[in-house]
Design a protein around this motif. Structure first.
Motif, short mmCIF file in Angstrom:
data_model
loop_
_atom_site.label_atom_id
_atom_site.label_comp_id
_atom_site.label_asym_id
_atom_site.label_seq_id
_atom_site.Cartn_x
_atom_site.Cartn_y
_atom_site.Cartn_z
N SER A 297 0.78 -1.13 -0.06
CA SER A 297 -0.09 0.02 -0.13
C SER A 297 0.63 1.39 -0.05
O SER A 297 2.18 1.11 0.05
N TRP A 298 0.31 2.45 -0.29
CA TRP A 298 1.09 3.68 -0.10
C TRP A 298 1.79 3.95 1.35
O TRP A 298 2.81 4.40 1.36
N LYS A 299 1.08 3.54 2.36
CA LYS A 299 1.76 3.70 3.71
C LYS A 299 2.89 2.64 4.14
O LYS A 299 3.71 2.86 4.77
N ARG A 300 2.71 1.32 3.62
CA ARG A 300 3.59 0.23 4.09
C ARG A 300 3.50 -0.87 3.04
O ARG A 300 2.51 -1.29 2.59
N SER A 301 4.54 -1.69 3.03
CA SER A 301 4.34 -2.91 2.31
C SER A 301 4.86 -3.87 3.57
O SER A 301 5.69 -4.01 4.22
N GLN A 302 4.10 -5.02 3.52
CA GLN A 302 4.60 -6.25 4.27
C GLN A 302 4.60 -7.69 3.52
O GLN A 302 4.00 -7.86 2.77
N MET A 303 5.62 -8.51 4.25
CA MET A 303 5.76 -9.78 3.86
C MET A 303 5.55 -10.68 4.88
O MET A 303 6.20 -10.70 5.95
N TYR A 304 4.52 -11.65 4.88
CA TYR A 304 4.35 -12.68 5.69
C TYR A 304 5.21 -13.84 5.32
O TYR A 304 5.18 -14.23 4.17
N VAL A 305 5.85 -14.37 6.02
CA VAL A 305 6.78 -15.58 5.86
C VAL A 305 6.68 -16.79 6.98
O VAL A 305 6.59 -16.30 8.06
N GLN A 306 6.23 -18.01 6.55
CA GLN A 306 6.49 -18.99 7.30
C GLN A 306 7.65 -20.13 7.10
O GLN A 306 7.39 -20.47 5.87
N PHE A 307 8.01 -20.76 7.93
CA PHE A 307 8.95 -22.04 7.42
C PHE A 307 9.28 -23.06 8.85
O PHE A 307 9.29 -22.29 9.90
N VAL A 308 9.53 -24.14 8.46
CA VAL A 308 10.06 -24.96 9.64
C VAL A 308 11.49 -25.25 9.31
O VAL A 308 11.76 -25.52 8.13
N THR A 309 12.17 -25.15 10.33
CA THR A 309 13.52 -25.44 10.25
C THR A 309 14.21 -26.33 11.48
O THR A 309 13.04 -26.93 12.09
N ASN A 310 15.07 -26.37 11.57
CA ASN A 310 15.81 -27.22 12.85
C ASN A 310 16.45 -26.02 13.61
O ASN A 310 16.69 -24.75 13.16
N PRO A 311 17.18 -26.33 14.65
CA PRO A 311 17.63 -25.32 15.45
C PRO A 311 18.89 -24.86 14.95
O PRO A 311 19.14 -23.38 15.17
N LYS A 312 19.77 -25.29 14.36
CA LYS A 312 20.97 -24.74 13.67
C LYS A 312 20.37 -23.70 12.68
O LYS A 312 20.97 -22.56 12.34
N GLY A 313 19.30 -23.91 11.94
CA GLY A 313 18.55 -23.06 10.82
C GLY A 313 18.00 -21.90 11.27
O GLY A 313 18.18 -20.84 10.99
N LEU A 314 17.33 -21.95 12.51
CA LEU A 314 16.93 -21.07 13.26
C LEU A 314 18.04 -19.90 13.96
O LEU A 314 17.93 -18.52 13.58
N ASP A 315 19.01 -20.60 14.41
CA ASP A 315 20.29 -19.70 14.79
C ASP A 315 20.76 -18.98 13.50
O ASP A 315 21.33 -17.68 13.61
#
Length: 180
Positions: A88-106
């Motif tokens: 939109s004119w005021k802001r842009s957003q991206m929603y993201v989801q994913f499943v990873t492992n502890p190393k991936g999160l870090d």
């Protein structure tokens, strides 16, 4: 009738017929091309309109460009990756989801210049209204940890909420917001 006049008439008929066919082709081919182009163009517009009207998550990886713009470095080997972008004119957003492992999160957090300290146990940083845009249900009955990464403009602000119900495979929810 003499043979010469009959031959002359036959030639004229042939020339007349050739002219008519040539004229027809000169009109019909471009007209046909225009009709096909118009139909393809209309179909393309309908596809674009359909995509723009679509709501909800797209179950695939966002493009590298989108990941760079919204500063969402999804770790390799992540699964259940999905995203949704709004503008939109005021802001842009991206929603993201994913499943990873502890190393991936870090690794994800390190790429953002943070570590697990940014995540507070029991905290859900994505409110119900925002989560509802893509159908996320971030109920309180799970093991949540969340945090917000504020960056200097023009870098996005990231609201990160992680579901640790399965600590070997945390599910990460991110809403990245860019304001002009």
């Amino acid at each position: 009738m003499s043979q010469q006049s009959q031959t002359s008439e036959t030639r004229q008929d042939r020339r007349s017929w050739r002219r008519k066919v040539t004229l027809f082709l000169l009109i019909a081919i471009p007209a046909g091309y225009m009709a096909i182009s118009a139909q393809k163009s209309r179909g393309s517009g309908e596809d674009k309109q359909e995509n723009a009207a679509a709501t909800g998550l797209t179950h695939s990886w966002p493009s590298k460009v989108l990941r760079r713009i919204y500063d969402t470095p999804i770790p390799s080997y992540s699964v259940d990756v999905a995203f949704y972008e709004t503008n939109s004119w005021k802001r842009s957003q991206m929603y993201v989801q994913f499943v990873t492992n502890p190393k991936g999160l870090d690794k994800f957090l390190r790429r953002l210049g943070a570590d697990r300290d940014v995540l507070n146990d029991g905290r859900i940083t994505i409110d119900a209204r925002t989560a509802g845009v893509v159908g996320w249900k971030l109920d309180a009955d799970r093991k949540w940890a969340g945090g917000v990464i504020d960056q200097k403009d023009p870098e996005p602000t990231l609201d990160i909420t992680v579901d640790f119900d399965n600590p070997d495979h945390p599910k990460v929810y991110v809403v990245s917001t860019v304001t002009p």
